[in-house]
Motif scaffolding. Structure first.
Motif, PDB file in Angstrom:
ATOM      1  N   MET A   1      43.256  40.408  47.047  1.00 37.42           N
ATOM      2  CA  MET A   1      43.080  41.676  46.386  1.00 37.42           C
ATOM      3  C   MET A   1      42.032  41.287  44.966  1.00 37.42           C
ATOM      4  SD  MET A   1      47.016  43.082  45.621  1.00 37.42           S
ATOM      5  CE  MET A   1      46.707  44.632  45.051  1.00 37.42           C
TER       6      MET A   1
ATOM      7  N   GLN B   1      42.459  45.579  41.143  1.00 42.05           N
ATOM      8  CA  GLN B   1      43.703  45.986  42.067  1.00 42.05           C
ATOM      9  C   GLN B   1      44.891  45.179  41.416  1.00 42.05           C
ATOM     10  OE1 GLN B   1      42.161  44.873  45.785  1.00 42.05           O
ATOM     11  NE2 GLN B   1      42.069  47.102  46.142  1.00 42.05           N
TER      12      GLN B   1
ATOM     13  N   TYR C   1      48.097  47.445  40.485  1.00 45.69           N
ATOM     14  CA  TYR C   1      49.210  47.563  41.263  1.00 45.69           C
ATOM     15  C   TYR C   1      50.371  46.362  41.185  1.00 45.69           C
ATOM     16  CZ  TYR C   1      45.796  50.590  43.806  1.00 45.69           C
ATOM     17  OH  TYR C   1      44.950  51.479  44.042  1.00 45.69           O
TER      18      TYR C   1
ATOM     19  N   LYS D   1      34.049  41.640  46.154  1.00 43.97           N
ATOM     20  CA  LYS D   1      34.855  41.993  47.188  1.00 43.97           C
ATOM     21  C   LYS D   1      34.498  40.899  48.307  1.00 43.97           C
ATOM     22  CE  LYS D   1      35.148  45.892  50.150  1.00 43.97           C
ATOM     23  NZ  LYS D   1      36.364  45.221  50.901  1.00 43.97           N
TER      24      LYS D   1
ATOM     25  N   ILE E   1      51.163  45.946  51.061  1.00 40.78           N
ATOM     26  CA  ILE E   1      50.065  45.980  50.243  1.00 40.78           C
ATOM     27  C   ILE E   1      48.776  45.522  50.388  1.00 40.78           C
ATOM     28  CG2 ILE E   1      50.881  44.019  48.577  1.00 40.78           C
ATOM     29  CD1 ILE E   1      50.134  47.207  46.917  1.00 40.78           C
TER      30      ILE E   1
ATOM     31  N   GLU F   1      47.329  47.545  52.971  1.00 41.37           N
ATOM     32  CA  GLU F   1      46.594  48.813  52.603  1.00 41.37           C
ATOM     33  C   GLU F   1      45.539  48.703  51.664  1.00 41.37           C
ATOM     34  OE1 GLU F   1      49.901  50.948  50.448  1.00 41.37           O
ATOM     35  OE2 GLU F   1      48.248  52.390  49.902  1.00 41.37           O
ATOM     36  N   LYS F   2      45.493  47.689  50.592  1.00 40.35           N
ATOM     37  CA  LYS F   2      44.489  47.644  49.595  1.00 40.35           C
ATOM     38  C   LYS F   2      43.589  46.794  49.969  1.00 40.35           C
ATOM     39  CE  LYS F   2      47.236  50.217  46.848  1.00 40.35           C
ATOM     40  NZ  LYS F   2      46.997  51.816  46.881  1.00 40.35           N
ATOM     41  N   VAL F   3      43.635  45.638  50.618  1.00 39.02           N
ATOM     42  CA  VAL F   3      42.577  45.075  50.976  1.00 39.02           C
ATOM     43  C   VAL F   3      41.837  45.418  52.311  1.00 39.02           C
ATOM     44  CG1 VAL F   3      41.664  42.693  51.399  1.00 39.02           C
ATOM     45  CG2 VAL F   3      43.512  42.914  49.860  1.00 39.02           C
TER      46      VAL F   3
ATOM     47  N   GLY G   1      42.217  48.200  53.764  1.00 32.08           N
ATOM     48  CA  GLY G   1      41.693  49.692  53.436  1.00 32.08           C
ATOM     49  C   GLY G   1      42.662  50.551  54.578  1.00 32.08           C
TER      50      GLY G   1
ATOM     51  N   LYS H   1      48.761  53.960  54.564  1.00 29.53           N
ATOM     52  CA  LYS H   1      50.042  53.545  54.266  1.00 29.53           C
ATOM     53  C   LYS H   1      50.809  53.268  55.212  1.00 29.53           C
ATOM     54  CE  LYS H   1      52.959  53.859  50.012  1.00 29.53           C
ATOM     55  NZ  LYS H   1      52.263  53.445  48.891  1.00 29.53           N
TER      56      LYS H   1
END
Lengths: 217, 248
Positions: A127, A131, A135, B76, B106, B109-111, B113, B116
Motif C-alpha cells: 500500500m 492509502q 484506509y 507506486k 484489502i 483491492e487497493k494495491v 486494483g 471488491k
C-alpha cells in the motif's frame, strides 16, 4: 435591584431565533472545519515536505492570531481582494478556517499515535503512504479523536458569539438588540449565559454517546 | 543456470555507529526454505526487513528475480516491488478495524486494483488455505494469537508474492498455539513456496529447512543443511547457541 421578569419572558422566544442562527453557523462551520481539518491533518502527515510546510504555516498563523482579527480579515479585508461574503457566510468561513487548524492538529496527533506495526504491515503488502493514512490509520484514530474534537466543537459554539461584531444575528447579537431597546443588561446577559450553557451541555452529552458508540479494538 | 529468486550482495545496515549487518551475501533458490537462526541482536530481523525495504540498507544490493530492489522510482513502483515479498510479523499486525476476510482482501483491492467482490473471493480462498474459513467475518480481537497469525499469513499470500519472509512468526504466541502456525508454514513449504524464516523453532528448522543459516554479530557465521548444522556445528558461536537451546 429588581429583576424585570416581564422582559425575560418576552425575550425567551425572541432569543430563540438567535439560537437557530447560532446552531446554523456552528453546524456549517463544524462540518466545513472538520472536512478541511481532516484534509490538512492528513497533508501534515504526507511524505511531501512542501505540503507539510504549508499546513504547518497555516496552523501557526491561525494559532498565533486572535479569532476576532481573523473574522475581520474575512469580512473586511477579503472584499478588497474581490472575495465577498455576506455577514452570515463570512462568519461561517472565518469559524471554519479557524477550527480547521485545530482539527488538523487533532488528526495529526490521533493518526500519528497509531502503532508503527500497522503502517509497516500495510506497506509490506504494497500500500502507498496515502492509502495507509486513509484506509488503515485514520479509521483506527476515530474514537480517540472524539474528545478533543468535542472540545473544538464547544469552542466553536462559544466563539460564534464573536460574530455579533459583524452583525450576524446569532444568539449574542439577538440579546444585544433587546438590551439596546430595553436596557436590561443583567437579565439578558444572564439569560444568554444560560442559553450557551445548555447548548454546550447538550453537545457534550451527544459526544459522550458517540464516543461510547464507536468501537474499540 | 536458473536465476535465484533472491540474490543478496554485501548487504550492510548500521543504525548510527551500531552496525547490525555486515556484508551479508546469500542466494535463495525457487522453492527453497531457508531458516535463519541466531541469538537476539545478531541481525536476523534486520536482514529480513532489509530484503523488502521495510528497512533501508546502508550498503549492498538485493535482487528479486534478477531485478534490483531499489528505493528510487515512483512510490507506486516501490510499493509494487515490496508487495512481491510476503512479510509475516512477530506481532501479526492485523488491521483491527477489519474482519479477517477484509484484512486479506484489502491488499488485492487497493494495491492490485481488483474489484471488491473479486478481492473477497480471493481472500476467502487464501483463508481456506490457512484453515481459517470459519472465522472469516471475525475481527482480530475475537481471534486467538495463532488464528491471527494464520490470517496474517493469508494476507501476505493474497498478494501472490514471489517469496514469503517470516520474522519470528511464533515468538509472540502461547506455546499451545505455536503448532497450528508451524503446520501452515510447513504446508506452504511443501507446496513449493519460497520462504525465508527467522525462528527459534529448531524442530521446524530440522524438518522443513533446506538450508539453515546461523547469524552472529551481523554476519553469516555458518550455513549448511539442517542435518549437518544441528549435528556438527563448526563455528564456536553456533555450538554455544545450539547448546543453550537444547539445555532449555
Amino acid at each position: 435591584m429588581t429583576i424585570d421578569w416581564g422582559i425575560i419572558f418576552e425575550s425567551v422566544p425572541l432569543l430563540g431565533h438567535g439560537v437557530v442562527v447560532t446552531l446554523q453557523v456552528s453546524a456549517l462551520a463544524s462540518v466545513l472545519g472538520l472536512a478541511l481539518g481532516v484534509v490538512l491533518g492528513l497533508c501534515s502527515l504526507s511524505h511531501s515536505r512542501p505540503l507539510r510546510l504549508i499546513v504547518a504555516g497555516y496552523v501557526d498563523f491561525i494559532r498565533g492570531t486572535p479569532l476576532l482579527i481573523q473574522i475581520f480579515l474575512v469580512f473586511f479585508a477579503l472584499p478588497a481582494l474581490g472575495i465577498r461574503f455576506d455577514e452570515f457566510w463570512a462568519g461561517v468561513v472565518a469559524l471554519s478556517l479557524n477550527s480547521a487548524a485545530f482539527v488538523a492538529e487533532v488528526v495529526r496527533g490521533g493518526v500519528g499515535s497509531i502503532e508503527r506495526g500497522q503502517s509497516e504491515a500495510a506497506s509490506a503488502i504494497g500500500m502507498r503512504h496515502s492509502q495507509i493514512l486513509v484506509y488503515i490509520l485514520l479509521p483506527q484514530a476515530y474514537r480517540q479523536m472524539v474528545p478533543p474534537l468535542t472540545n473544538e466543537l464547544i469552542s466553536l459554539v462559544k466563539n460564534s458569539s464573536l460574530l455579533s461584531v459583524i452583525s450576524v444575528y446569532e444568539l449574542t447579537r439577538a440579546g444585544q438588540a433587546i438590551i439596546s431597546v430595553h436596557f436590561v443588561p443583567f437579565e439578558i446577559y444572564t439569560l444568554l449565559a444560560l442559553y450557551y450553557y445548555v447548548l454546550i451541555k447538550v453537545l457534550s452529552w451527544l459526544s459522550g454517546r458517540l464516543e461510547r458508540k464507536l468501537p474499540t479494538w | 543456470m536458473v536465476t535465484p529468486v533472491i540474490q543478496v550482495q554485501k548487504l550492510s545496515k548500521s543504525f548510527g555507529d551500531n552496525s547490525v549487518l555486515r556484508h551479508v551475501s546469500m542466494d535463495v533458490a525457487t522453492g527453497e526454505t531457508v531458516v535463519i537462526i541466531g541469538a537476539s541482536g545478531s541481525g536476523k530481523t534486520t536482514f529480513l526487513r532489509c530484503l523488502n525495504r521495510l528497512e533501508e540498507p546502508s550498503a549492498g544490493t538485493v535482487q528479486l528475480d534478477g531485478n534490483p530492489v531499489v528505493n528510487s522510482g515512483s512510490e507506486k513502483q516501490i510499493a509494487d516491488q515490496r508487495s512481491q515479498f510476503g512479510f509475516v510479523f512477530q506481532r501479526f499486525n492485523l488491521f483491527p478495524h477489519f474482519s479477517a476476510l477484509d484484512n486479506v482482501a484489502i491488499g488485492p483491492e487497493k494495491v492490485r486494483g481488483m474489484s471488491k467482490s473479486d478481492a473477497r473471493a480471493l481472500a476467502a480462498a487464501e483463508l481456506r488455505r490457512v484453515h481459517m474459513s470459519d472465522h472469516a467475518m471475525k475481527r482480530p480481537v475475537q481471534l486467538s494469537g495463532g488464528q491471527q497469525q494464520r490470517v496474517a499469513i493469508a494476507r501476505a499470500l493474497a498478494m501472490k508474492p514471489r517469496v514469503m519472509l517470516f520474522d519470528e512468526p511464533t515468538s509472540a504466541l502461547d506455546p499451545e498455539l505455536v503448532q497450528e502456525v508451524l503446520d501452515v508454514m510447513k504446508e506452504l513449504a511443501k507446496g513449493g513456496m519460497t520462504m525465508v524464516v527467522v525462528t527459534h523453532e529448531m524442530n521446524f528448522a530440522r524438518e522443513v529447512a533446506d538450508r539453515v543459516i546461523y547469524m552472529e554479530n551481523g554476519r553469516i557465521a555458518e550455513e549448511s543443511p539442517p542435518e549437518i548444522l544441528f549435528k556438527e556445528p563448526k563455528s564456536p558461536g553456533a555450538q554455544r547457541f545450539l547448546r543453550h537451546l537444547t539445555n532449555e
